[in-house]
Design a protein around this motif. Structure first.
Motif, mmCIF file in Angstrom:
data_model
loop_
_atom_site.group_PDB
_atom_site.id
_atom_site.type_symbol
_atom_site.label_atom_id
_atom_site.label_comp_id
_atom_site.label_asym_id
_atom_site.label_seq_id
_atom_site.Cartn_x
_atom_site.Cartn_y
_atom_site.Cartn_z
ATOM 1 N N LYS A 3 0.851 -1.193 0.000
ATOM 2 C CA LYS A 3 0.000 0.000 0.000
ATOM 3 C C LYS A 3 0.889 1.247 0.000
ATOM 4 C CE LYS A 3 -3.005 0.173 3.239
ATOM 5 N NZ LYS A 3 -3.760 0.007 4.486
ATOM 6 N N TYR A 4 0.587 2.158 -0.940
ATOM 7 C CA TYR A 4 1.345 3.397 -1.068
ATOM 8 C C TYR A 4 0.423 4.586 -0.853
ATOM 9 C CZ TYR A 4 5.072 0.595 -3.040
ATOM 10 O OH TYR A 4 6.065 -0.341 -3.203
ATOM 11 N N ARG A 5 0.900 5.516 -0.060
ATOM 12 C CA ARG A 5 0.172 6.762 0.206
ATOM 13 C C ARG A 5 0.498 7.753 -0.906
ATOM 14 N NH1 ARG A 5 2.201 11.311 3.793
ATOM 15 N NH2 ARG A 5 0.376 12.551 4.289
ATOM 16 N N LYS A 6 -0.534 8.327 -1.510
ATOM 17 C CA LYS A 6 -0.315 9.339 -2.550
ATOM 18 C C LYS A 6 0.050 10.659 -1.895
ATOM 19 C CE LYS A 6 -2.749 7.951 -6.621
ATOM 20 N NZ LYS A 6 -3.660 8.360 -7.672
ATOM 21 N N ASN A 7 1.057 11.308 -2.460
ATOM 22 C CA ASN A 7 1.415 12.622 -1.940
ATOM 23 C C ASN A 7 2.051 13.493 -3.003
ATOM 24 O OD1 ASN A 7 4.313 12.865 -1.705
ATOM 25 N ND2 ASN A 7 4.326 11.986 0.320
ATOM 26 N N VAL A 8 2.202 14.751 -2.648
ATOM 27 C CA VAL A 8 2.845 15.734 -3.518
ATOM 28 C C VAL A 8 4.140 16.179 -2.852
ATOM 29 C CG1 VAL A 8 0.760 16.575 -4.652
ATOM 30 C CG2 VAL A 8 1.470 17.599 -2.490
ATOM 31 N N ALA A 9 5.106 16.568 -3.679
ATOM 32 C CA ALA A 9 6.383 17.061 -3.163
ATOM 33 C C ALA A 9 6.767 18.306 -3.951
ATOM 34 C CB ALA A 9 7.462 15.987 -3.293
ATOM 35 N N ALA A 10 7.423 19.245 -3.268
ATOM 36 C CA ALA A 10 7.799 20.511 -3.891
ATOM 37 C C ALA A 10 9.304 20.713 -3.863
ATOM 38 C CB ALA A 10 7.129 21.681 -3.166
ATOM 39 N N ILE A 11 9.845 20.984 -5.041
ATOM 40 C CA ILE A 11 11.221 21.454 -5.139
ATOM 41 C C ILE A 11 11.081 22.966 -5.274
ATOM 42 C CG2 ILE A 11 13.330 21.449 -6.510
ATOM 43 C CD1 ILE A 11 12.523 18.573 -7.372
ATOM 44 N N ILE A 12 11.463 23.670 -4.210
ATOM 45 C CA ILE A 12 11.224 25.111 -4.132
ATOM 46 C C ILE A 12 12.482 25.884 -4.494
ATOM 47 C CG2 ILE A 12 10.523 27.022 -2.644
ATOM 48 C CD1 ILE A 12 9.194 24.928 -0.803
ATOM 49 N N LEU A 13 12.351 26.706 -5.504
ATOM 50 C CA LEU A 13 13.444 27.581 -5.928
ATOM 51 C C LEU A 13 13.326 28.921 -5.214
ATOM 52 C CD1 LEU A 13 13.060 26.695 -9.663
ATOM 53 C CD2 LEU A 13 15.022 26.092 -8.255
ATOM 54 N N SER A 14 14.456 29.574 -4.985
ATOM 55 C CA SER A 14 14.454 30.878 -4.312
ATOM 56 C C SER A 14 13.840 31.942 -5.219
ATOM 57 C CB SER A 14 15.877 31.278 -3.921
ATOM 58 O OG SER A 14 16.592 31.684 -5.066
ATOM 59 N N PRO A 15 13.427 33.079 -4.650
ATOM 60 C CA PRO A 15 12.831 34.145 -5.454
ATOM 61 C C PRO A 15 13.769 34.699 -6.524
ATOM 62 C CG PRO A 15 12.432 34.554 -3.130
ATOM 63 C CD PRO A 15 13.394 33.403 -3.223
ATOM 64 N N SER A 16 15.075 34.488 -6.380
ATOM 65 C CA SER A 16 16.022 35.021 -7.363
ATOM 66 C C SER A 16 16.169 34.125 -8.602
ATOM 67 C CB SER A 16 17.385 35.249 -6.718
ATOM 68 O OG SER A 16 17.861 34.067 -6.142
ATOM 69 N N TYR A 17 15.443 33.004 -8.629
ATOM 70 C CA TYR A 17 15.432 32.152 -9.816
ATOM 71 C C TYR A 17 14.817 32.939 -10.968
ATOM 72 C CZ TYR A 17 14.167 28.341 -12.952
ATOM 73 O OH TYR A 17 14.030 27.530 -14.052
ATOM 74 N N PRO A 18 15.331 32.864 -12.190
ATOM 75 C CA PRO A 18 16.300 31.930 -12.740
ATOM 76 C C PRO A 18 17.744 32.422 -12.686
ATOM 77 C CG PRO A 18 15.308 33.136 -14.531
ATOM 78 C CD PRO A 18 14.668 33.626 -13.256
ATOM 79 N N TYR A 19 17.967 33.603 -12.101
ATOM 80 C CA TYR A 19 19.330 34.151 -12.070
ATOM 81 C C TYR A 19 20.225 33.398 -11.109
ATOM 82 C CZ TYR A 19 16.563 37.673 -14.336
ATOM 83 O OH TYR A 19 15.693 38.296 -15.185
ATOM 84 N N ASP A 20 19.619 32.820 -10.088
ATOM 85 C CA ASP A 20 20.347 32.076 -9.069
ATOM 86 C C ASP A 20 19.556 30.792 -8.825
ATOM 87 O OD1 ASP A 20 22.292 31.609 -7.181
ATOM 88 O OD2 ASP A 20 21.306 32.780 -5.619
ATOM 89 N N CYS A 21 20.161 29.642 -9.008
ATOM 90 C CA CYS A 21 19.440 28.365 -8.925
ATOM 91 C C CYS A 21 19.682 27.699 -7.571
ATOM 92 C CB CYS A 21 19.858 27.461 -10.076
ATOM 93 S SG CYS A 21 18.723 26.099 -10.321
ATOM 94 N N LYS A 22 19.008 28.216 -6.554
ATOM 95 C CA LYS A 22 19.122 27.655 -5.211
ATOM 96 C C LYS A 22 17.797 27.003 -4.821
ATOM 97 C CE LYS A 22 22.809 30.540 -3.423
ATOM 98 N NZ LYS A 22 23.857 29.655 -3.803
ATOM 99 N N ILE A 23 17.910 25.859 -4.136
ATOM 100 C CA ILE A 23 16.754 25.030 -3.808
ATOM 101 C C ILE A 23 16.593 24.903 -2.295
ATOM 102 C CG2 ILE A 23 15.818 22.684 -4.006
ATOM 103 C CD1 ILE A 23 17.179 22.510 -6.743
ATOM 104 N N PHE A 24 15.349 24.996 -1.847
ATOM 105 C CA PHE A 24 14.979 24.880 -0.440
ATOM 106 C C PHE A 24 15.190 23.452 0.053
ATOM 107 C CE2 PHE A 24 12.023 23.684 2.858
ATOM 108 C CZ PHE A 24 11.896 24.790 3.680
#
Length: 153
Positions: A3-24
């Motif tokens: 049994k697998y639980r359905k879920n969502v996941a977020a790769i969050i980029l900083s507000p300076s994206y796309p100039y700076d590619c930093k991830i939360f």
């Protein structure tokens, strides 16, 4: 049958994206691991509704712009020491979203039920230094896809 639980996941980029590619990355409150925000999908809830609700619950803000969605569901099994610790599931099947947070000042980990004790934005190329747990394979797969599609680099 597993049994697998359905879920969502977020790769969050900083507000300076796309100039700076930093991830939360958030450091979990209950384990010494860094991870992306994620959470279950409630009945009658769309994927995007679940994503925004989970972000509000976990990082205190859902003021995001959705940039892309991973095209498939990805599944993993909980490690044996974590099985059924919290849920009556063998693992999770996840839908990943690449999002940009619009305002860093809105991030507040002191939510109703805190999941993270701290957070940082890490250069996309350095994620491997922080992720050393059972989700690493999935994280690499998703990040490589978004890089190949031209969103990360």
């Amino acid at each position: 049958m597993k049994k697998y639980r359905k879920n969502v996941a977020a790769i969050i980029l900083s507000p300076s994206y796309p100039y700076d590619c930093k991830i939360f990355l958030g450091k979990r409150i209950d384990m010494d691991i860094w991870q992306f925000p994620q959470g279950g999908i409630d009945d009658n809830e769309s994927l995007k509704q679940a994503l925004k609700r989970e972000l509000k619950e976990e990082i205190g803000s859902n003021n995001i712009s959705i940039i892309a969605e991973y095209p498939e569901w990805l599944s993993y099994e909980f490690p044996s020491e974590a099985i059924k610790k919290k849920y009556d599931f063998d693992g999770q099947t996840q839908k990943y979203f690449l999002v940009k947070i619009n305002n860093l000042n809105e991030i507040n980990l002191q939510t109703l039920e805190p999941e993270f004790v701290e957070f940082k934005f890490v250069d996309f190329k350095e994620i491997d230094k922080y992720i050393n747990h059972f989700k690493k394979t999935i994280y690499k797969k998703v990040l490589q896809y978004f890089e190949k599609e031209g969103y990360l680099g």
